[in-house]
Design an enzyme around this catalytic site. Structure first.
Site, PDB file in Angstrom:
ATOM      1  CB  THR A  96      41.050  18.655 -32.921  1.00 13.25           C
ATOM      2  OG1 THR A  96      41.137  19.679 -32.094  1.00 13.25           O
ATOM      3  CG2 THR A  96      41.473  19.172 -34.287  1.00 13.25           C
ATOM      4  CD  GLU A 100      38.843  14.468 -26.874  1.00 13.99           C
ATOM      5  OE1 GLU A 100      39.943  14.993 -26.482  1.00 13.99           O
ATOM      6  OE2 GLU A 100      38.733  13.633 -27.780  1.00 13.99           O
ATOM      7  CG  ASP A 143      45.188  11.878 -33.629  1.00 17.10           C
ATOM      8  OD1 ASP A 143      45.630  11.453 -34.840  1.00 17.10           O
ATOM      9  OD2 ASP A 143      46.069  12.453 -32.517  1.00 17.10           O
ATOM     10  CG  ASP A 364      49.353  27.362 -29.053  1.00 14.50           C
ATOM     11  OD1 ASP A 364      50.670  27.157 -28.825  1.00 14.50           O
ATOM     12  OD2 ASP A 364      48.427  27.081 -28.601  1.00 14.50           O
TER      13      ASP A 364
END
Length: 769
Positions: A96, A100, A143, A364
């Site tokens: 994911t 970046e 995303d 999570d």
């Protein structure tokens, strides 16, 4: 030529090649596949493997324009190549990313390629071997199309997994929600554009989401859209920027292969310390996090693994058995609970209170709890120490505080949730022995939660009682002068309290970026307070222990009769001595020498600043990132037309000249050779103004608090007390001091009002008012 000029020249070359490709696109009629737009286009000729010119997956890239929600992907009859080829997928790896850069992307991607190559090299394995790559699918989910890093797209272009001019933003009048590119590549790209072919083939599925809808939505595409078609055995979760070692993914998979009851597993997340551990020397903040990560992997994760329930499998590098994640017939289960957080933080809170919305900041943790307590099934979670992965950690104070705000609030409320609903373990399919062991762990976690909740008070009390030793006649500082211990104690006590007030004021509504220097200064001053605390503790220990060999002979009597020795020495040894002993036991002692001092210096900030900021911002239930969730209609659409025999076609404009595709590929390679100039964080005008306004308000409040603190220092000092005594003696009046009485009453009243207001605010937010 200077680097910025060379970068502009290379970028211009890439832009010109892209513009030429876009202008020379031609209209084609494409037959719909199951009613959906699917395009198979030739990849650049430079990357087609020799002898593979007739293999479709290595000569053509497939583009699918998805116009549905991820939950409807299979129902809308979309398909994927591994499904069409009838391949069994053993490992389904998701990477994911948001924006970046190419350096972080290449670091993770090339590490994954090495892992797949390792699987293919295990020729004696019944599962893996030469064609093991056919059992692995690497899914990259980005995303938001407008937010994706353009240089990262250039890397994907060089790999053959993306092409300009192919994607469409609408199909038959329906908005595209995700652009899906599939290609089996054997290309390895460095962050400087160096390309090498002949590597192990990798089945890559690149999902470029049209809108920015956060990481949970990216995982929903992975699990709910692609998972039902691929039907993997094990799913591996990776964040772009995390770098697993070349065998880590195999080590994780082996844990599932060996133990059929393992529903999830994680490896060791360690800090990327840079070349020669330079980051540990240059950044005390990074060093303290390195120590924290190491001790968690040495003490906490192994203990939880023994119990069978790891409270959190880090999303940056973890793995799950796909079967264990599936919901029950009633639609309830791990994945349903996991994705509930997407609606809570996406504007569809559906009446959820503050507790629940904060709880799902740690989705999570919720997923781990749901797997272990899944009805009629007996899954456990394991820690695999041999599976290591390095990741970047925050090196600036604002970034660090923002990250920990979400972690602390999410973990705190998720811990409350698991503690309250501990009884669900008795309705799971665990065997009686495992149920009993897990019950012990839940009790242990409840005790830990109690200490976490009271950590602010506990830390202050430790500081107070240890430093108060300076007021004794033989105190730690009385070697300076007769009254030095008392004076130093008073100064540091008031400094500590003042810092608490400063951090509280700065935490009430301020972004860390707006008050970063105040936070940084507070960290340094808290660090000095801890140095004083440790000095006093050490001096107290020195006074408590015998100074002769004979005094140590009767050690049991020493422990029984000497209270200071028993309470301080034993507790310090049980804490910091345990750190050393366990680190050496795991053959990983180096962090004790490179990071322990930095961690101890910043330890008060972990409690007083991070906890204070997190608690003061409970109303903020966002991830603190991203923001833009719109879409730009700049790709063109695909129009539906009718053909012969009633068949439906899509009329699309795509590149058809192979030389244009090759030219863009070559321009991408050249563009990556020159690094872009560094850009500082840019705040838009509205954000910058908001930061300025909040900081101005903070300065006013701090001036007011500071004035009050000065008054307290003056009117509680020995000099003022002596002056009052002398004045009372002269006037022969009562020794009643009206100012001090007024001050105490006023401060008590203000404190009571603040406490009641804060408590009411939390109660109202908790119940959604």
């Amino acid at each position: 030529m200077q680097a910025p000029a060379m970068y502009r020249e290379m970028s211009t070359g890439y832009s010109m090649a892209r513009e030429k490709l876009m202008k020379r696109r031609s209209v084609r009629q494409v037959e719909l596949q199951q009613g959906n737009l699917v395009l198979d286009v030739h990849v650049p000729s430079h990357i087609v493997p020799k002898g593979m010119s007739d293999v479709e997956e290595m000569t053509k890239m497939r583009y699918t324009a998805a116009t549905c929600d991820p939950d409807d992907f299979m129902r809308k009859k979309y398909s994927l190549r591994p499904y069409l080829y009838g391949r069994h997928t053993e490992l389904f790896i998701v990477m994911t990313m948001y924006n970046e850069d190419e350096i972080l992307f290449v670091k993770t991607m090339n590490a994954v390629i090495k892992n797949v190559a390792h699987l293919c090299g295990r020729n004696r394995s019944k599962t893996w071997g030469h064609d093991g790559w056919k059992k692995v699918v690497v899914c990259i989910v980005s995303d938001g199309r407008n937010k994706v890093n353009k240089r990262t797209l250039q890397v994907l272009t060089l790999m053959g997994c993306y092409q300009e001019g192919i994607a469409k933003d609408s199909v038959g009048g329906k908005d595209v929600t995700a652009h899906i590119f599939e290609y089996t590549t054997n290309v390895v790209v460095t962050d400087t554009g160096e390309v090498s072919t002949g590597a192990c083939p990798i089945q890559v599925l690149f999902c470029l989401k049209e809108q920015n809808k956060k990481k949970l939505n990216s995982h929903r595409w992975f699990f709910n859209a692609f998972g039902p078609l691929i039907k993997p055995n094990v799913c591996v979760l990776l964040d772009v920027g995390t770098k697993p070692t070349s065998t880590s993914i195999y080590e994780l998979w082996k844990c599932f292969d060996k133990h059929s009851n393992v529903g999830g597993a994680c490896g060791e997340i360690c800090v990327d310390t840079g070349r020669g551990c330079s980051l540990l020397l240059l950044s005390p903040l990074a060093a303290s996090q390195n120590f924290e990560y190491k001790m968690s992997n040495i003490l906490d994760k192994p203990l939880e693994s023994v119990f069978g329930y790891i409270s959190v499998l880090p999303g940056a590098f973890s793995a799950y058995r796909y079967k264990a994640l599936q919901n029950g017939p009633d639609g309830k289960g791990p994945l349903a609970s996991y994705f509930k957080g997407e609606t809570l933080h996406g504007g569809g809170a559906d009446g959820a209170g503050l507790f629940e919305r904060n709880m799902y900041l740690a989705e999570d943790r919720i997923l781990c709890f749901e797997i272990v307590t899944k009805k009629r099934e007996g899954w456990i979670l394991k820690y695999v120490k041999s599976a290591k992965a390095s990741t970047d950690v925050p090196t600036t104070v604002p970034e660090f505080i923002s990250q920990r705000r979400r972690w602390l609030n999410g973990s705190l409320f998720a811990s409350f949730h698991s503690t309250i609903f501990f009884y669900r373990i008795w309705t799971s399919g665990q065997n009686p022995i495992r149920m009993f062991v897990l019950q012990i762990e839940f009790i242990y976690n409840a005790v830990q939660l109690l200490f976490t909740w009271t950590s602010l008070a506990n830390f202050y009390l430790a500081f107070f009682f240890l430093v108060s030793s300076a007021t004794q006649s033989n105190g730690a500082f009385n070697f300076l002068s007769q009254s030095a211990g008392s004076d130093i104690f008073e100064v540091f006590l008031k400094l500590y309290i003042a810092l608490i007030f400063v951090v509280t004021v700065c935490s009430l509504g301020n972004r860390p970026q707006g008050s970063k220097w105040i936070y940084a200064l507070s960290m340094v001053l808290f660090g000095f307070c801890n140095i004083i605390t440790l000095w006093c503790a050490g001096f107290t220990v020195y006074l408590a222990v015998p100074h002769t060999v004979a005094g140590w002979k009767d050690f049991p009597n020493l422990v029984a009769t000497n209270q200071a020795f028993r309470e301080i020495v034993i507790s310090l040894a049980a804490t910091y001595g345990l750190y050393f002993f366990s680190s050496f036991m795991h053959f990983e002692p180096w962090h004790m020498f490179t990071s322990f001092v930095q961690y101890m210096f910043l330890l008060p900030s972990y409690v007083n600043i991070l906890m204070m900021y997190a608690m003061c911002n409970l109303h903020d239930v966002t991830w603190g990132t991203k923001g833009d969730n719109g879409s730009t209609k700049d790709l063109g659409g695909a129009k539906k037309v009718s053909g012969e025999n009633g068949k439906e076609f899509m009329e699309v404009e795509i590149p058809t000249a192979r030389e244009d595709v090759d030219q863009v590929w070559a321009a991408s390679r050249s563009s990556l050779k020159i690094k872009p100039p560094e850009e500082k964080e840019h705040r838009d005008a509205a954000t910058k103004q908001a930061d300025h306004d909040r900081n101005s308000r903070t300065n006013v409040v701090l001036a007011w608090v500071g004035t009050n603190m000065v008054l307290i220092l003056i009117f509680t000092s020995t000099a003022f007390t002596n002056w009052v005594d002398a004045h009372v003696e002269k006037t022969q009046s009562s020794n009643f001091n009206p100012y001090l009485s007024f001050l105490f009453i006023a401060l008590a009243g203000l404190s009571a009002i603040r406490f009641v207001g804060s408590a009411l605010y939390l109660i109202f937010r908790l119940f959604g008012h």
